[in-house]
Motif scaffolding. Structure first.
Motif, PDB file in Angstrom:
ATOM      1  N   ASP A  60       0.861  -1.177   0.000  1.00 37.40           N
ATOM      2  CA  ASP A  60       0.000   0.000   0.000  1.00 37.40           C
ATOM      3  C   ASP A  60       0.902   1.232   0.000  1.00 37.40           C
ATOM      4  O   ASP A  60       1.997   1.215   0.560  1.00 37.40           O
ATOM      5  N   GLY A  61       0.431   2.302  -0.600  1.00 41.82           N
ATOM      6  CA  GLY A  61       1.242   3.517  -0.586  1.00 41.82           C
ATOM      7  C   GLY A  61       0.694   4.555  -1.534  1.00 41.82           C
ATOM      8  O   GLY A  61      -0.167   4.267  -2.378  1.00 41.82           O
ATOM      9  N   GLY A  62       1.172   5.758  -1.404  1.00 39.47           N
ATOM     10  CA  GLY A  62       0.786   6.844  -2.291  1.00 39.47           C
ATOM     11  C   GLY A  62       1.997   7.707  -2.589  1.00 39.47           C
ATOM     12  O   GLY A  62       2.998   7.651  -1.876  1.00 39.47           O
ATOM     13  N   ALA A  63       1.906   8.491  -3.641  1.00 39.11           N
ATOM     14  CA  ALA A  63       3.007   9.368  -4.021  1.00 39.11           C
ATOM     15  C   ALA A  63       2.446  10.631  -4.657  1.00 39.11           C
ATOM     16  O   ALA A  63       1.409  10.582  -5.333  1.00 39.11           O
ATOM     17  N   ALA A  64       3.125  11.749  -4.438  1.00 35.49           N
ATOM     18  CA  ALA A  64       2.680  13.021  -5.018  1.00 35.49           C
ATOM     19  C   ALA A  64       3.880  13.923  -5.231  1.00 35.49           C
ATOM     20  O   ALA A  64       4.854  13.865  -4.482  1.00 35.49           O
ATOM     21  N   VAL A  65       3.838  14.727  -6.262  1.00 37.27           N
ATOM     22  CA  VAL A  65       4.875  15.721  -6.512  1.00 37.27           C
ATOM     23  C   VAL A  65       4.208  17.038  -6.898  1.00 37.27           C
ATOM     24  O   VAL A  65       3.038  17.065  -7.289  1.00 37.27           O
ATOM     25  N   GLY A 186      -0.313   1.730  -8.664  1.00 37.18           N
ATOM     26  CA  GLY A 186      -0.440   3.047  -9.286  1.00 37.18           C
ATOM     27  C   GLY A 186       0.539   4.085  -8.784  1.00 37.18           C
ATOM     28  O   GLY A 186       0.845   5.052  -9.481  1.00 37.18           O
ATOM     29  N   ALA A 187       1.082   3.903  -7.581  1.00 34.75           N
ATOM     30  CA  ALA A 187       2.040   4.871  -7.031  1.00 34.75           C
ATOM     31  C   ALA A 187       3.487   4.519  -7.372  1.00 34.75           C
ATOM     32  O   ALA A 187       4.395   5.303  -7.095  1.00 34.75           O
ATOM     33  N   GLN A 192       9.382   5.915  -8.121  1.00 34.17           N
ATOM     34  CA  GLN A 192      10.675   5.815  -8.803  1.00 34.17           C
ATOM     35  C   GLN A 192      11.205   7.203  -9.172  1.00 34.17           C
ATOM     36  O   GLN A 192      12.393   7.490  -9.008  1.00 34.17           O
ATOM     37  N   ILE A 193      10.318   8.052  -9.682  1.00 31.04           N
ATOM     38  CA  ILE A 193      10.714   9.409 -10.064  1.00 31.04           C
ATOM     39  C   ILE A 193      11.196  10.190  -8.839  1.00 31.04           C
ATOM     40  O   ILE A 193      12.184  10.924  -8.902  1.00 31.04           O
ATOM     41  N   ILE A 194      10.506  10.018  -7.718  1.00 30.87           N
ATOM     42  CA  ILE A 194      10.892  10.710  -6.492  1.00 30.87           C
ATOM     43  C   ILE A 194      12.280  10.273  -6.030  1.00 30.87           C
ATOM     44  O   ILE A 194      13.069  11.079  -5.526  1.00 30.87           O
ATOM     45  N   GLU A 195      12.610   8.989  -6.220  1.00 31.20           N
ATOM     46  CA  GLU A 195      13.954   8.538  -5.861  1.00 31.20           C
ATOM     47  C   GLU A 195      15.012   9.214  -6.726  1.00 31.20           C
ATOM     48  O   GLU A 195      16.066   9.621  -6.220  1.00 31.20           O
ATOM     49  N   ILE A 196      14.753   9.369  -8.016  1.00 28.00           N
ATOM     50  CA  ILE A 196      15.695  10.093  -8.874  1.00 28.00           C
ATOM     51  C   ILE A 196      15.826  11.535  -8.397  1.00 28.00           C
ATOM     52  O   ILE A 196      16.923  12.097  -8.330  1.00 28.00           O
ATOM     53  N   TYR A 197      14.701  12.146  -8.058  1.00 23.81           N
ATOM     54  CA  TYR A 197      14.714  13.523  -7.528  1.00 23.81           C
ATOM     55  C   TYR A 197      15.591  13.604  -6.277  1.00 23.81           C
ATOM     56  O   TYR A 197      16.431  14.500  -6.151  1.00 23.81           O
TER      57      TYR A 197
END
Length: 233
Positions: A60-65, A186-187, A192-197
């Motif tokens: 479970d999890g969510g992500a936002a930028v 879906g997150a 993955q993008i947040i880790e690159i950031y």
């Protein structure tokens, strides 16, 4: 893949060990402990030759930028820019992996990578860090090849040499990837993008890649979709 290259089950074991080691450095990872080769090899069989510890866990999890134009930034000194954002999808009547039976397009990962390189003006040799889609440990190996970082069958040798470690020539899945961080469906791609950031902002803590300024995040989706985002600082 094993029939077409010199890949061995032992290589899949090494991917799991690497990503679980990286995940132990990630406070947001589902799994917080490394595993040994012996633990991977003794885990129960799921679908030969893949064992339980070759498979990523759901989570479970969510992500936002927040994205904004440069004129909204208070400071541009550590600005992160989207150099490329690409999504490719399979077509009707596609061959395995995407493309058209009539036109014989490459699979969706290869096509998205080709478009991302063209859009960004960068190439595989420019990437400091990579997040690639590792739902199974073996998929990390062929994804790296299809993204253009090496030729088919060469990723296993690079893995054995430590090239994909955090301190290696091409750090891959520095946050543990799906194998250790978990797969919140879906997150996942945004995680993955947040880790690159985090990496190119030098905010990755113990798993920081020294000098990272540009990186790629690659994800796949049900229905034959491949997405790639390249961030730079």
């Amino acid at each position: 893949y094993m029939e077409e290259t010199d890949a061995r089950v032992e290589d899949f074991d090494l991917v799991t060990v690497k990503n679980r080691k990286n995940g132990a450095l990630n406070p947001f990872g589902r799994f917080q402990k490394p595993v040994t080769l012996e633990e991977v090899r003794s885990s129960r069989m799921i679908a030969a030759p893949l064992r339980l510890l070759h498979c990523c866990p759901l989570a479970d999890g969510g992500a936002a930028v927040i994205l904004c134009s440069t004129d909204k930034l208070k400071s541009k000194s550590r600005m992160v820019t989207v150099a490329a954002s690409v999504l490719t999808s399979q077509t009707y009547g596609n061959v395995h992996g995407g493309g058209s039976v009539k036109f014989r397009y490459p699979n969706t990962t290869e096509l998205s990578a080709r478009q991302a390189w063209e859009m960004s003006g960068y190439g595989p040799e420019d990437m400091d860090v990579v997040q690639c889609y590792d739902t199974m440990s073996c998929s990390e190996l062929w994804d790296i090849e299809q993204l253009g970082f090496c030729k088919k069958g060469e990723s296993c040798g690079l893995l054995r040499e430590g090239a994909f470690d955090i301190g290696g020539k091409l750090p891959v899945n520095t946050d543990g990837g799906l194998m250790s961080r978990g797969h919140p469906l879906g997150a996942t791609a945004l995680a993955q993008i947040i880790e690159i950031y985090r990496q190119i902002r030098e905010k990755a803590g113990q798993r920081q890649v020294t000098g990272a300024k540009i990186g790629m995040a690659h994800s796949l989706g049900a229905g034959g979709n491949s997405s790639i985002t390249i961030l730079k600082r």
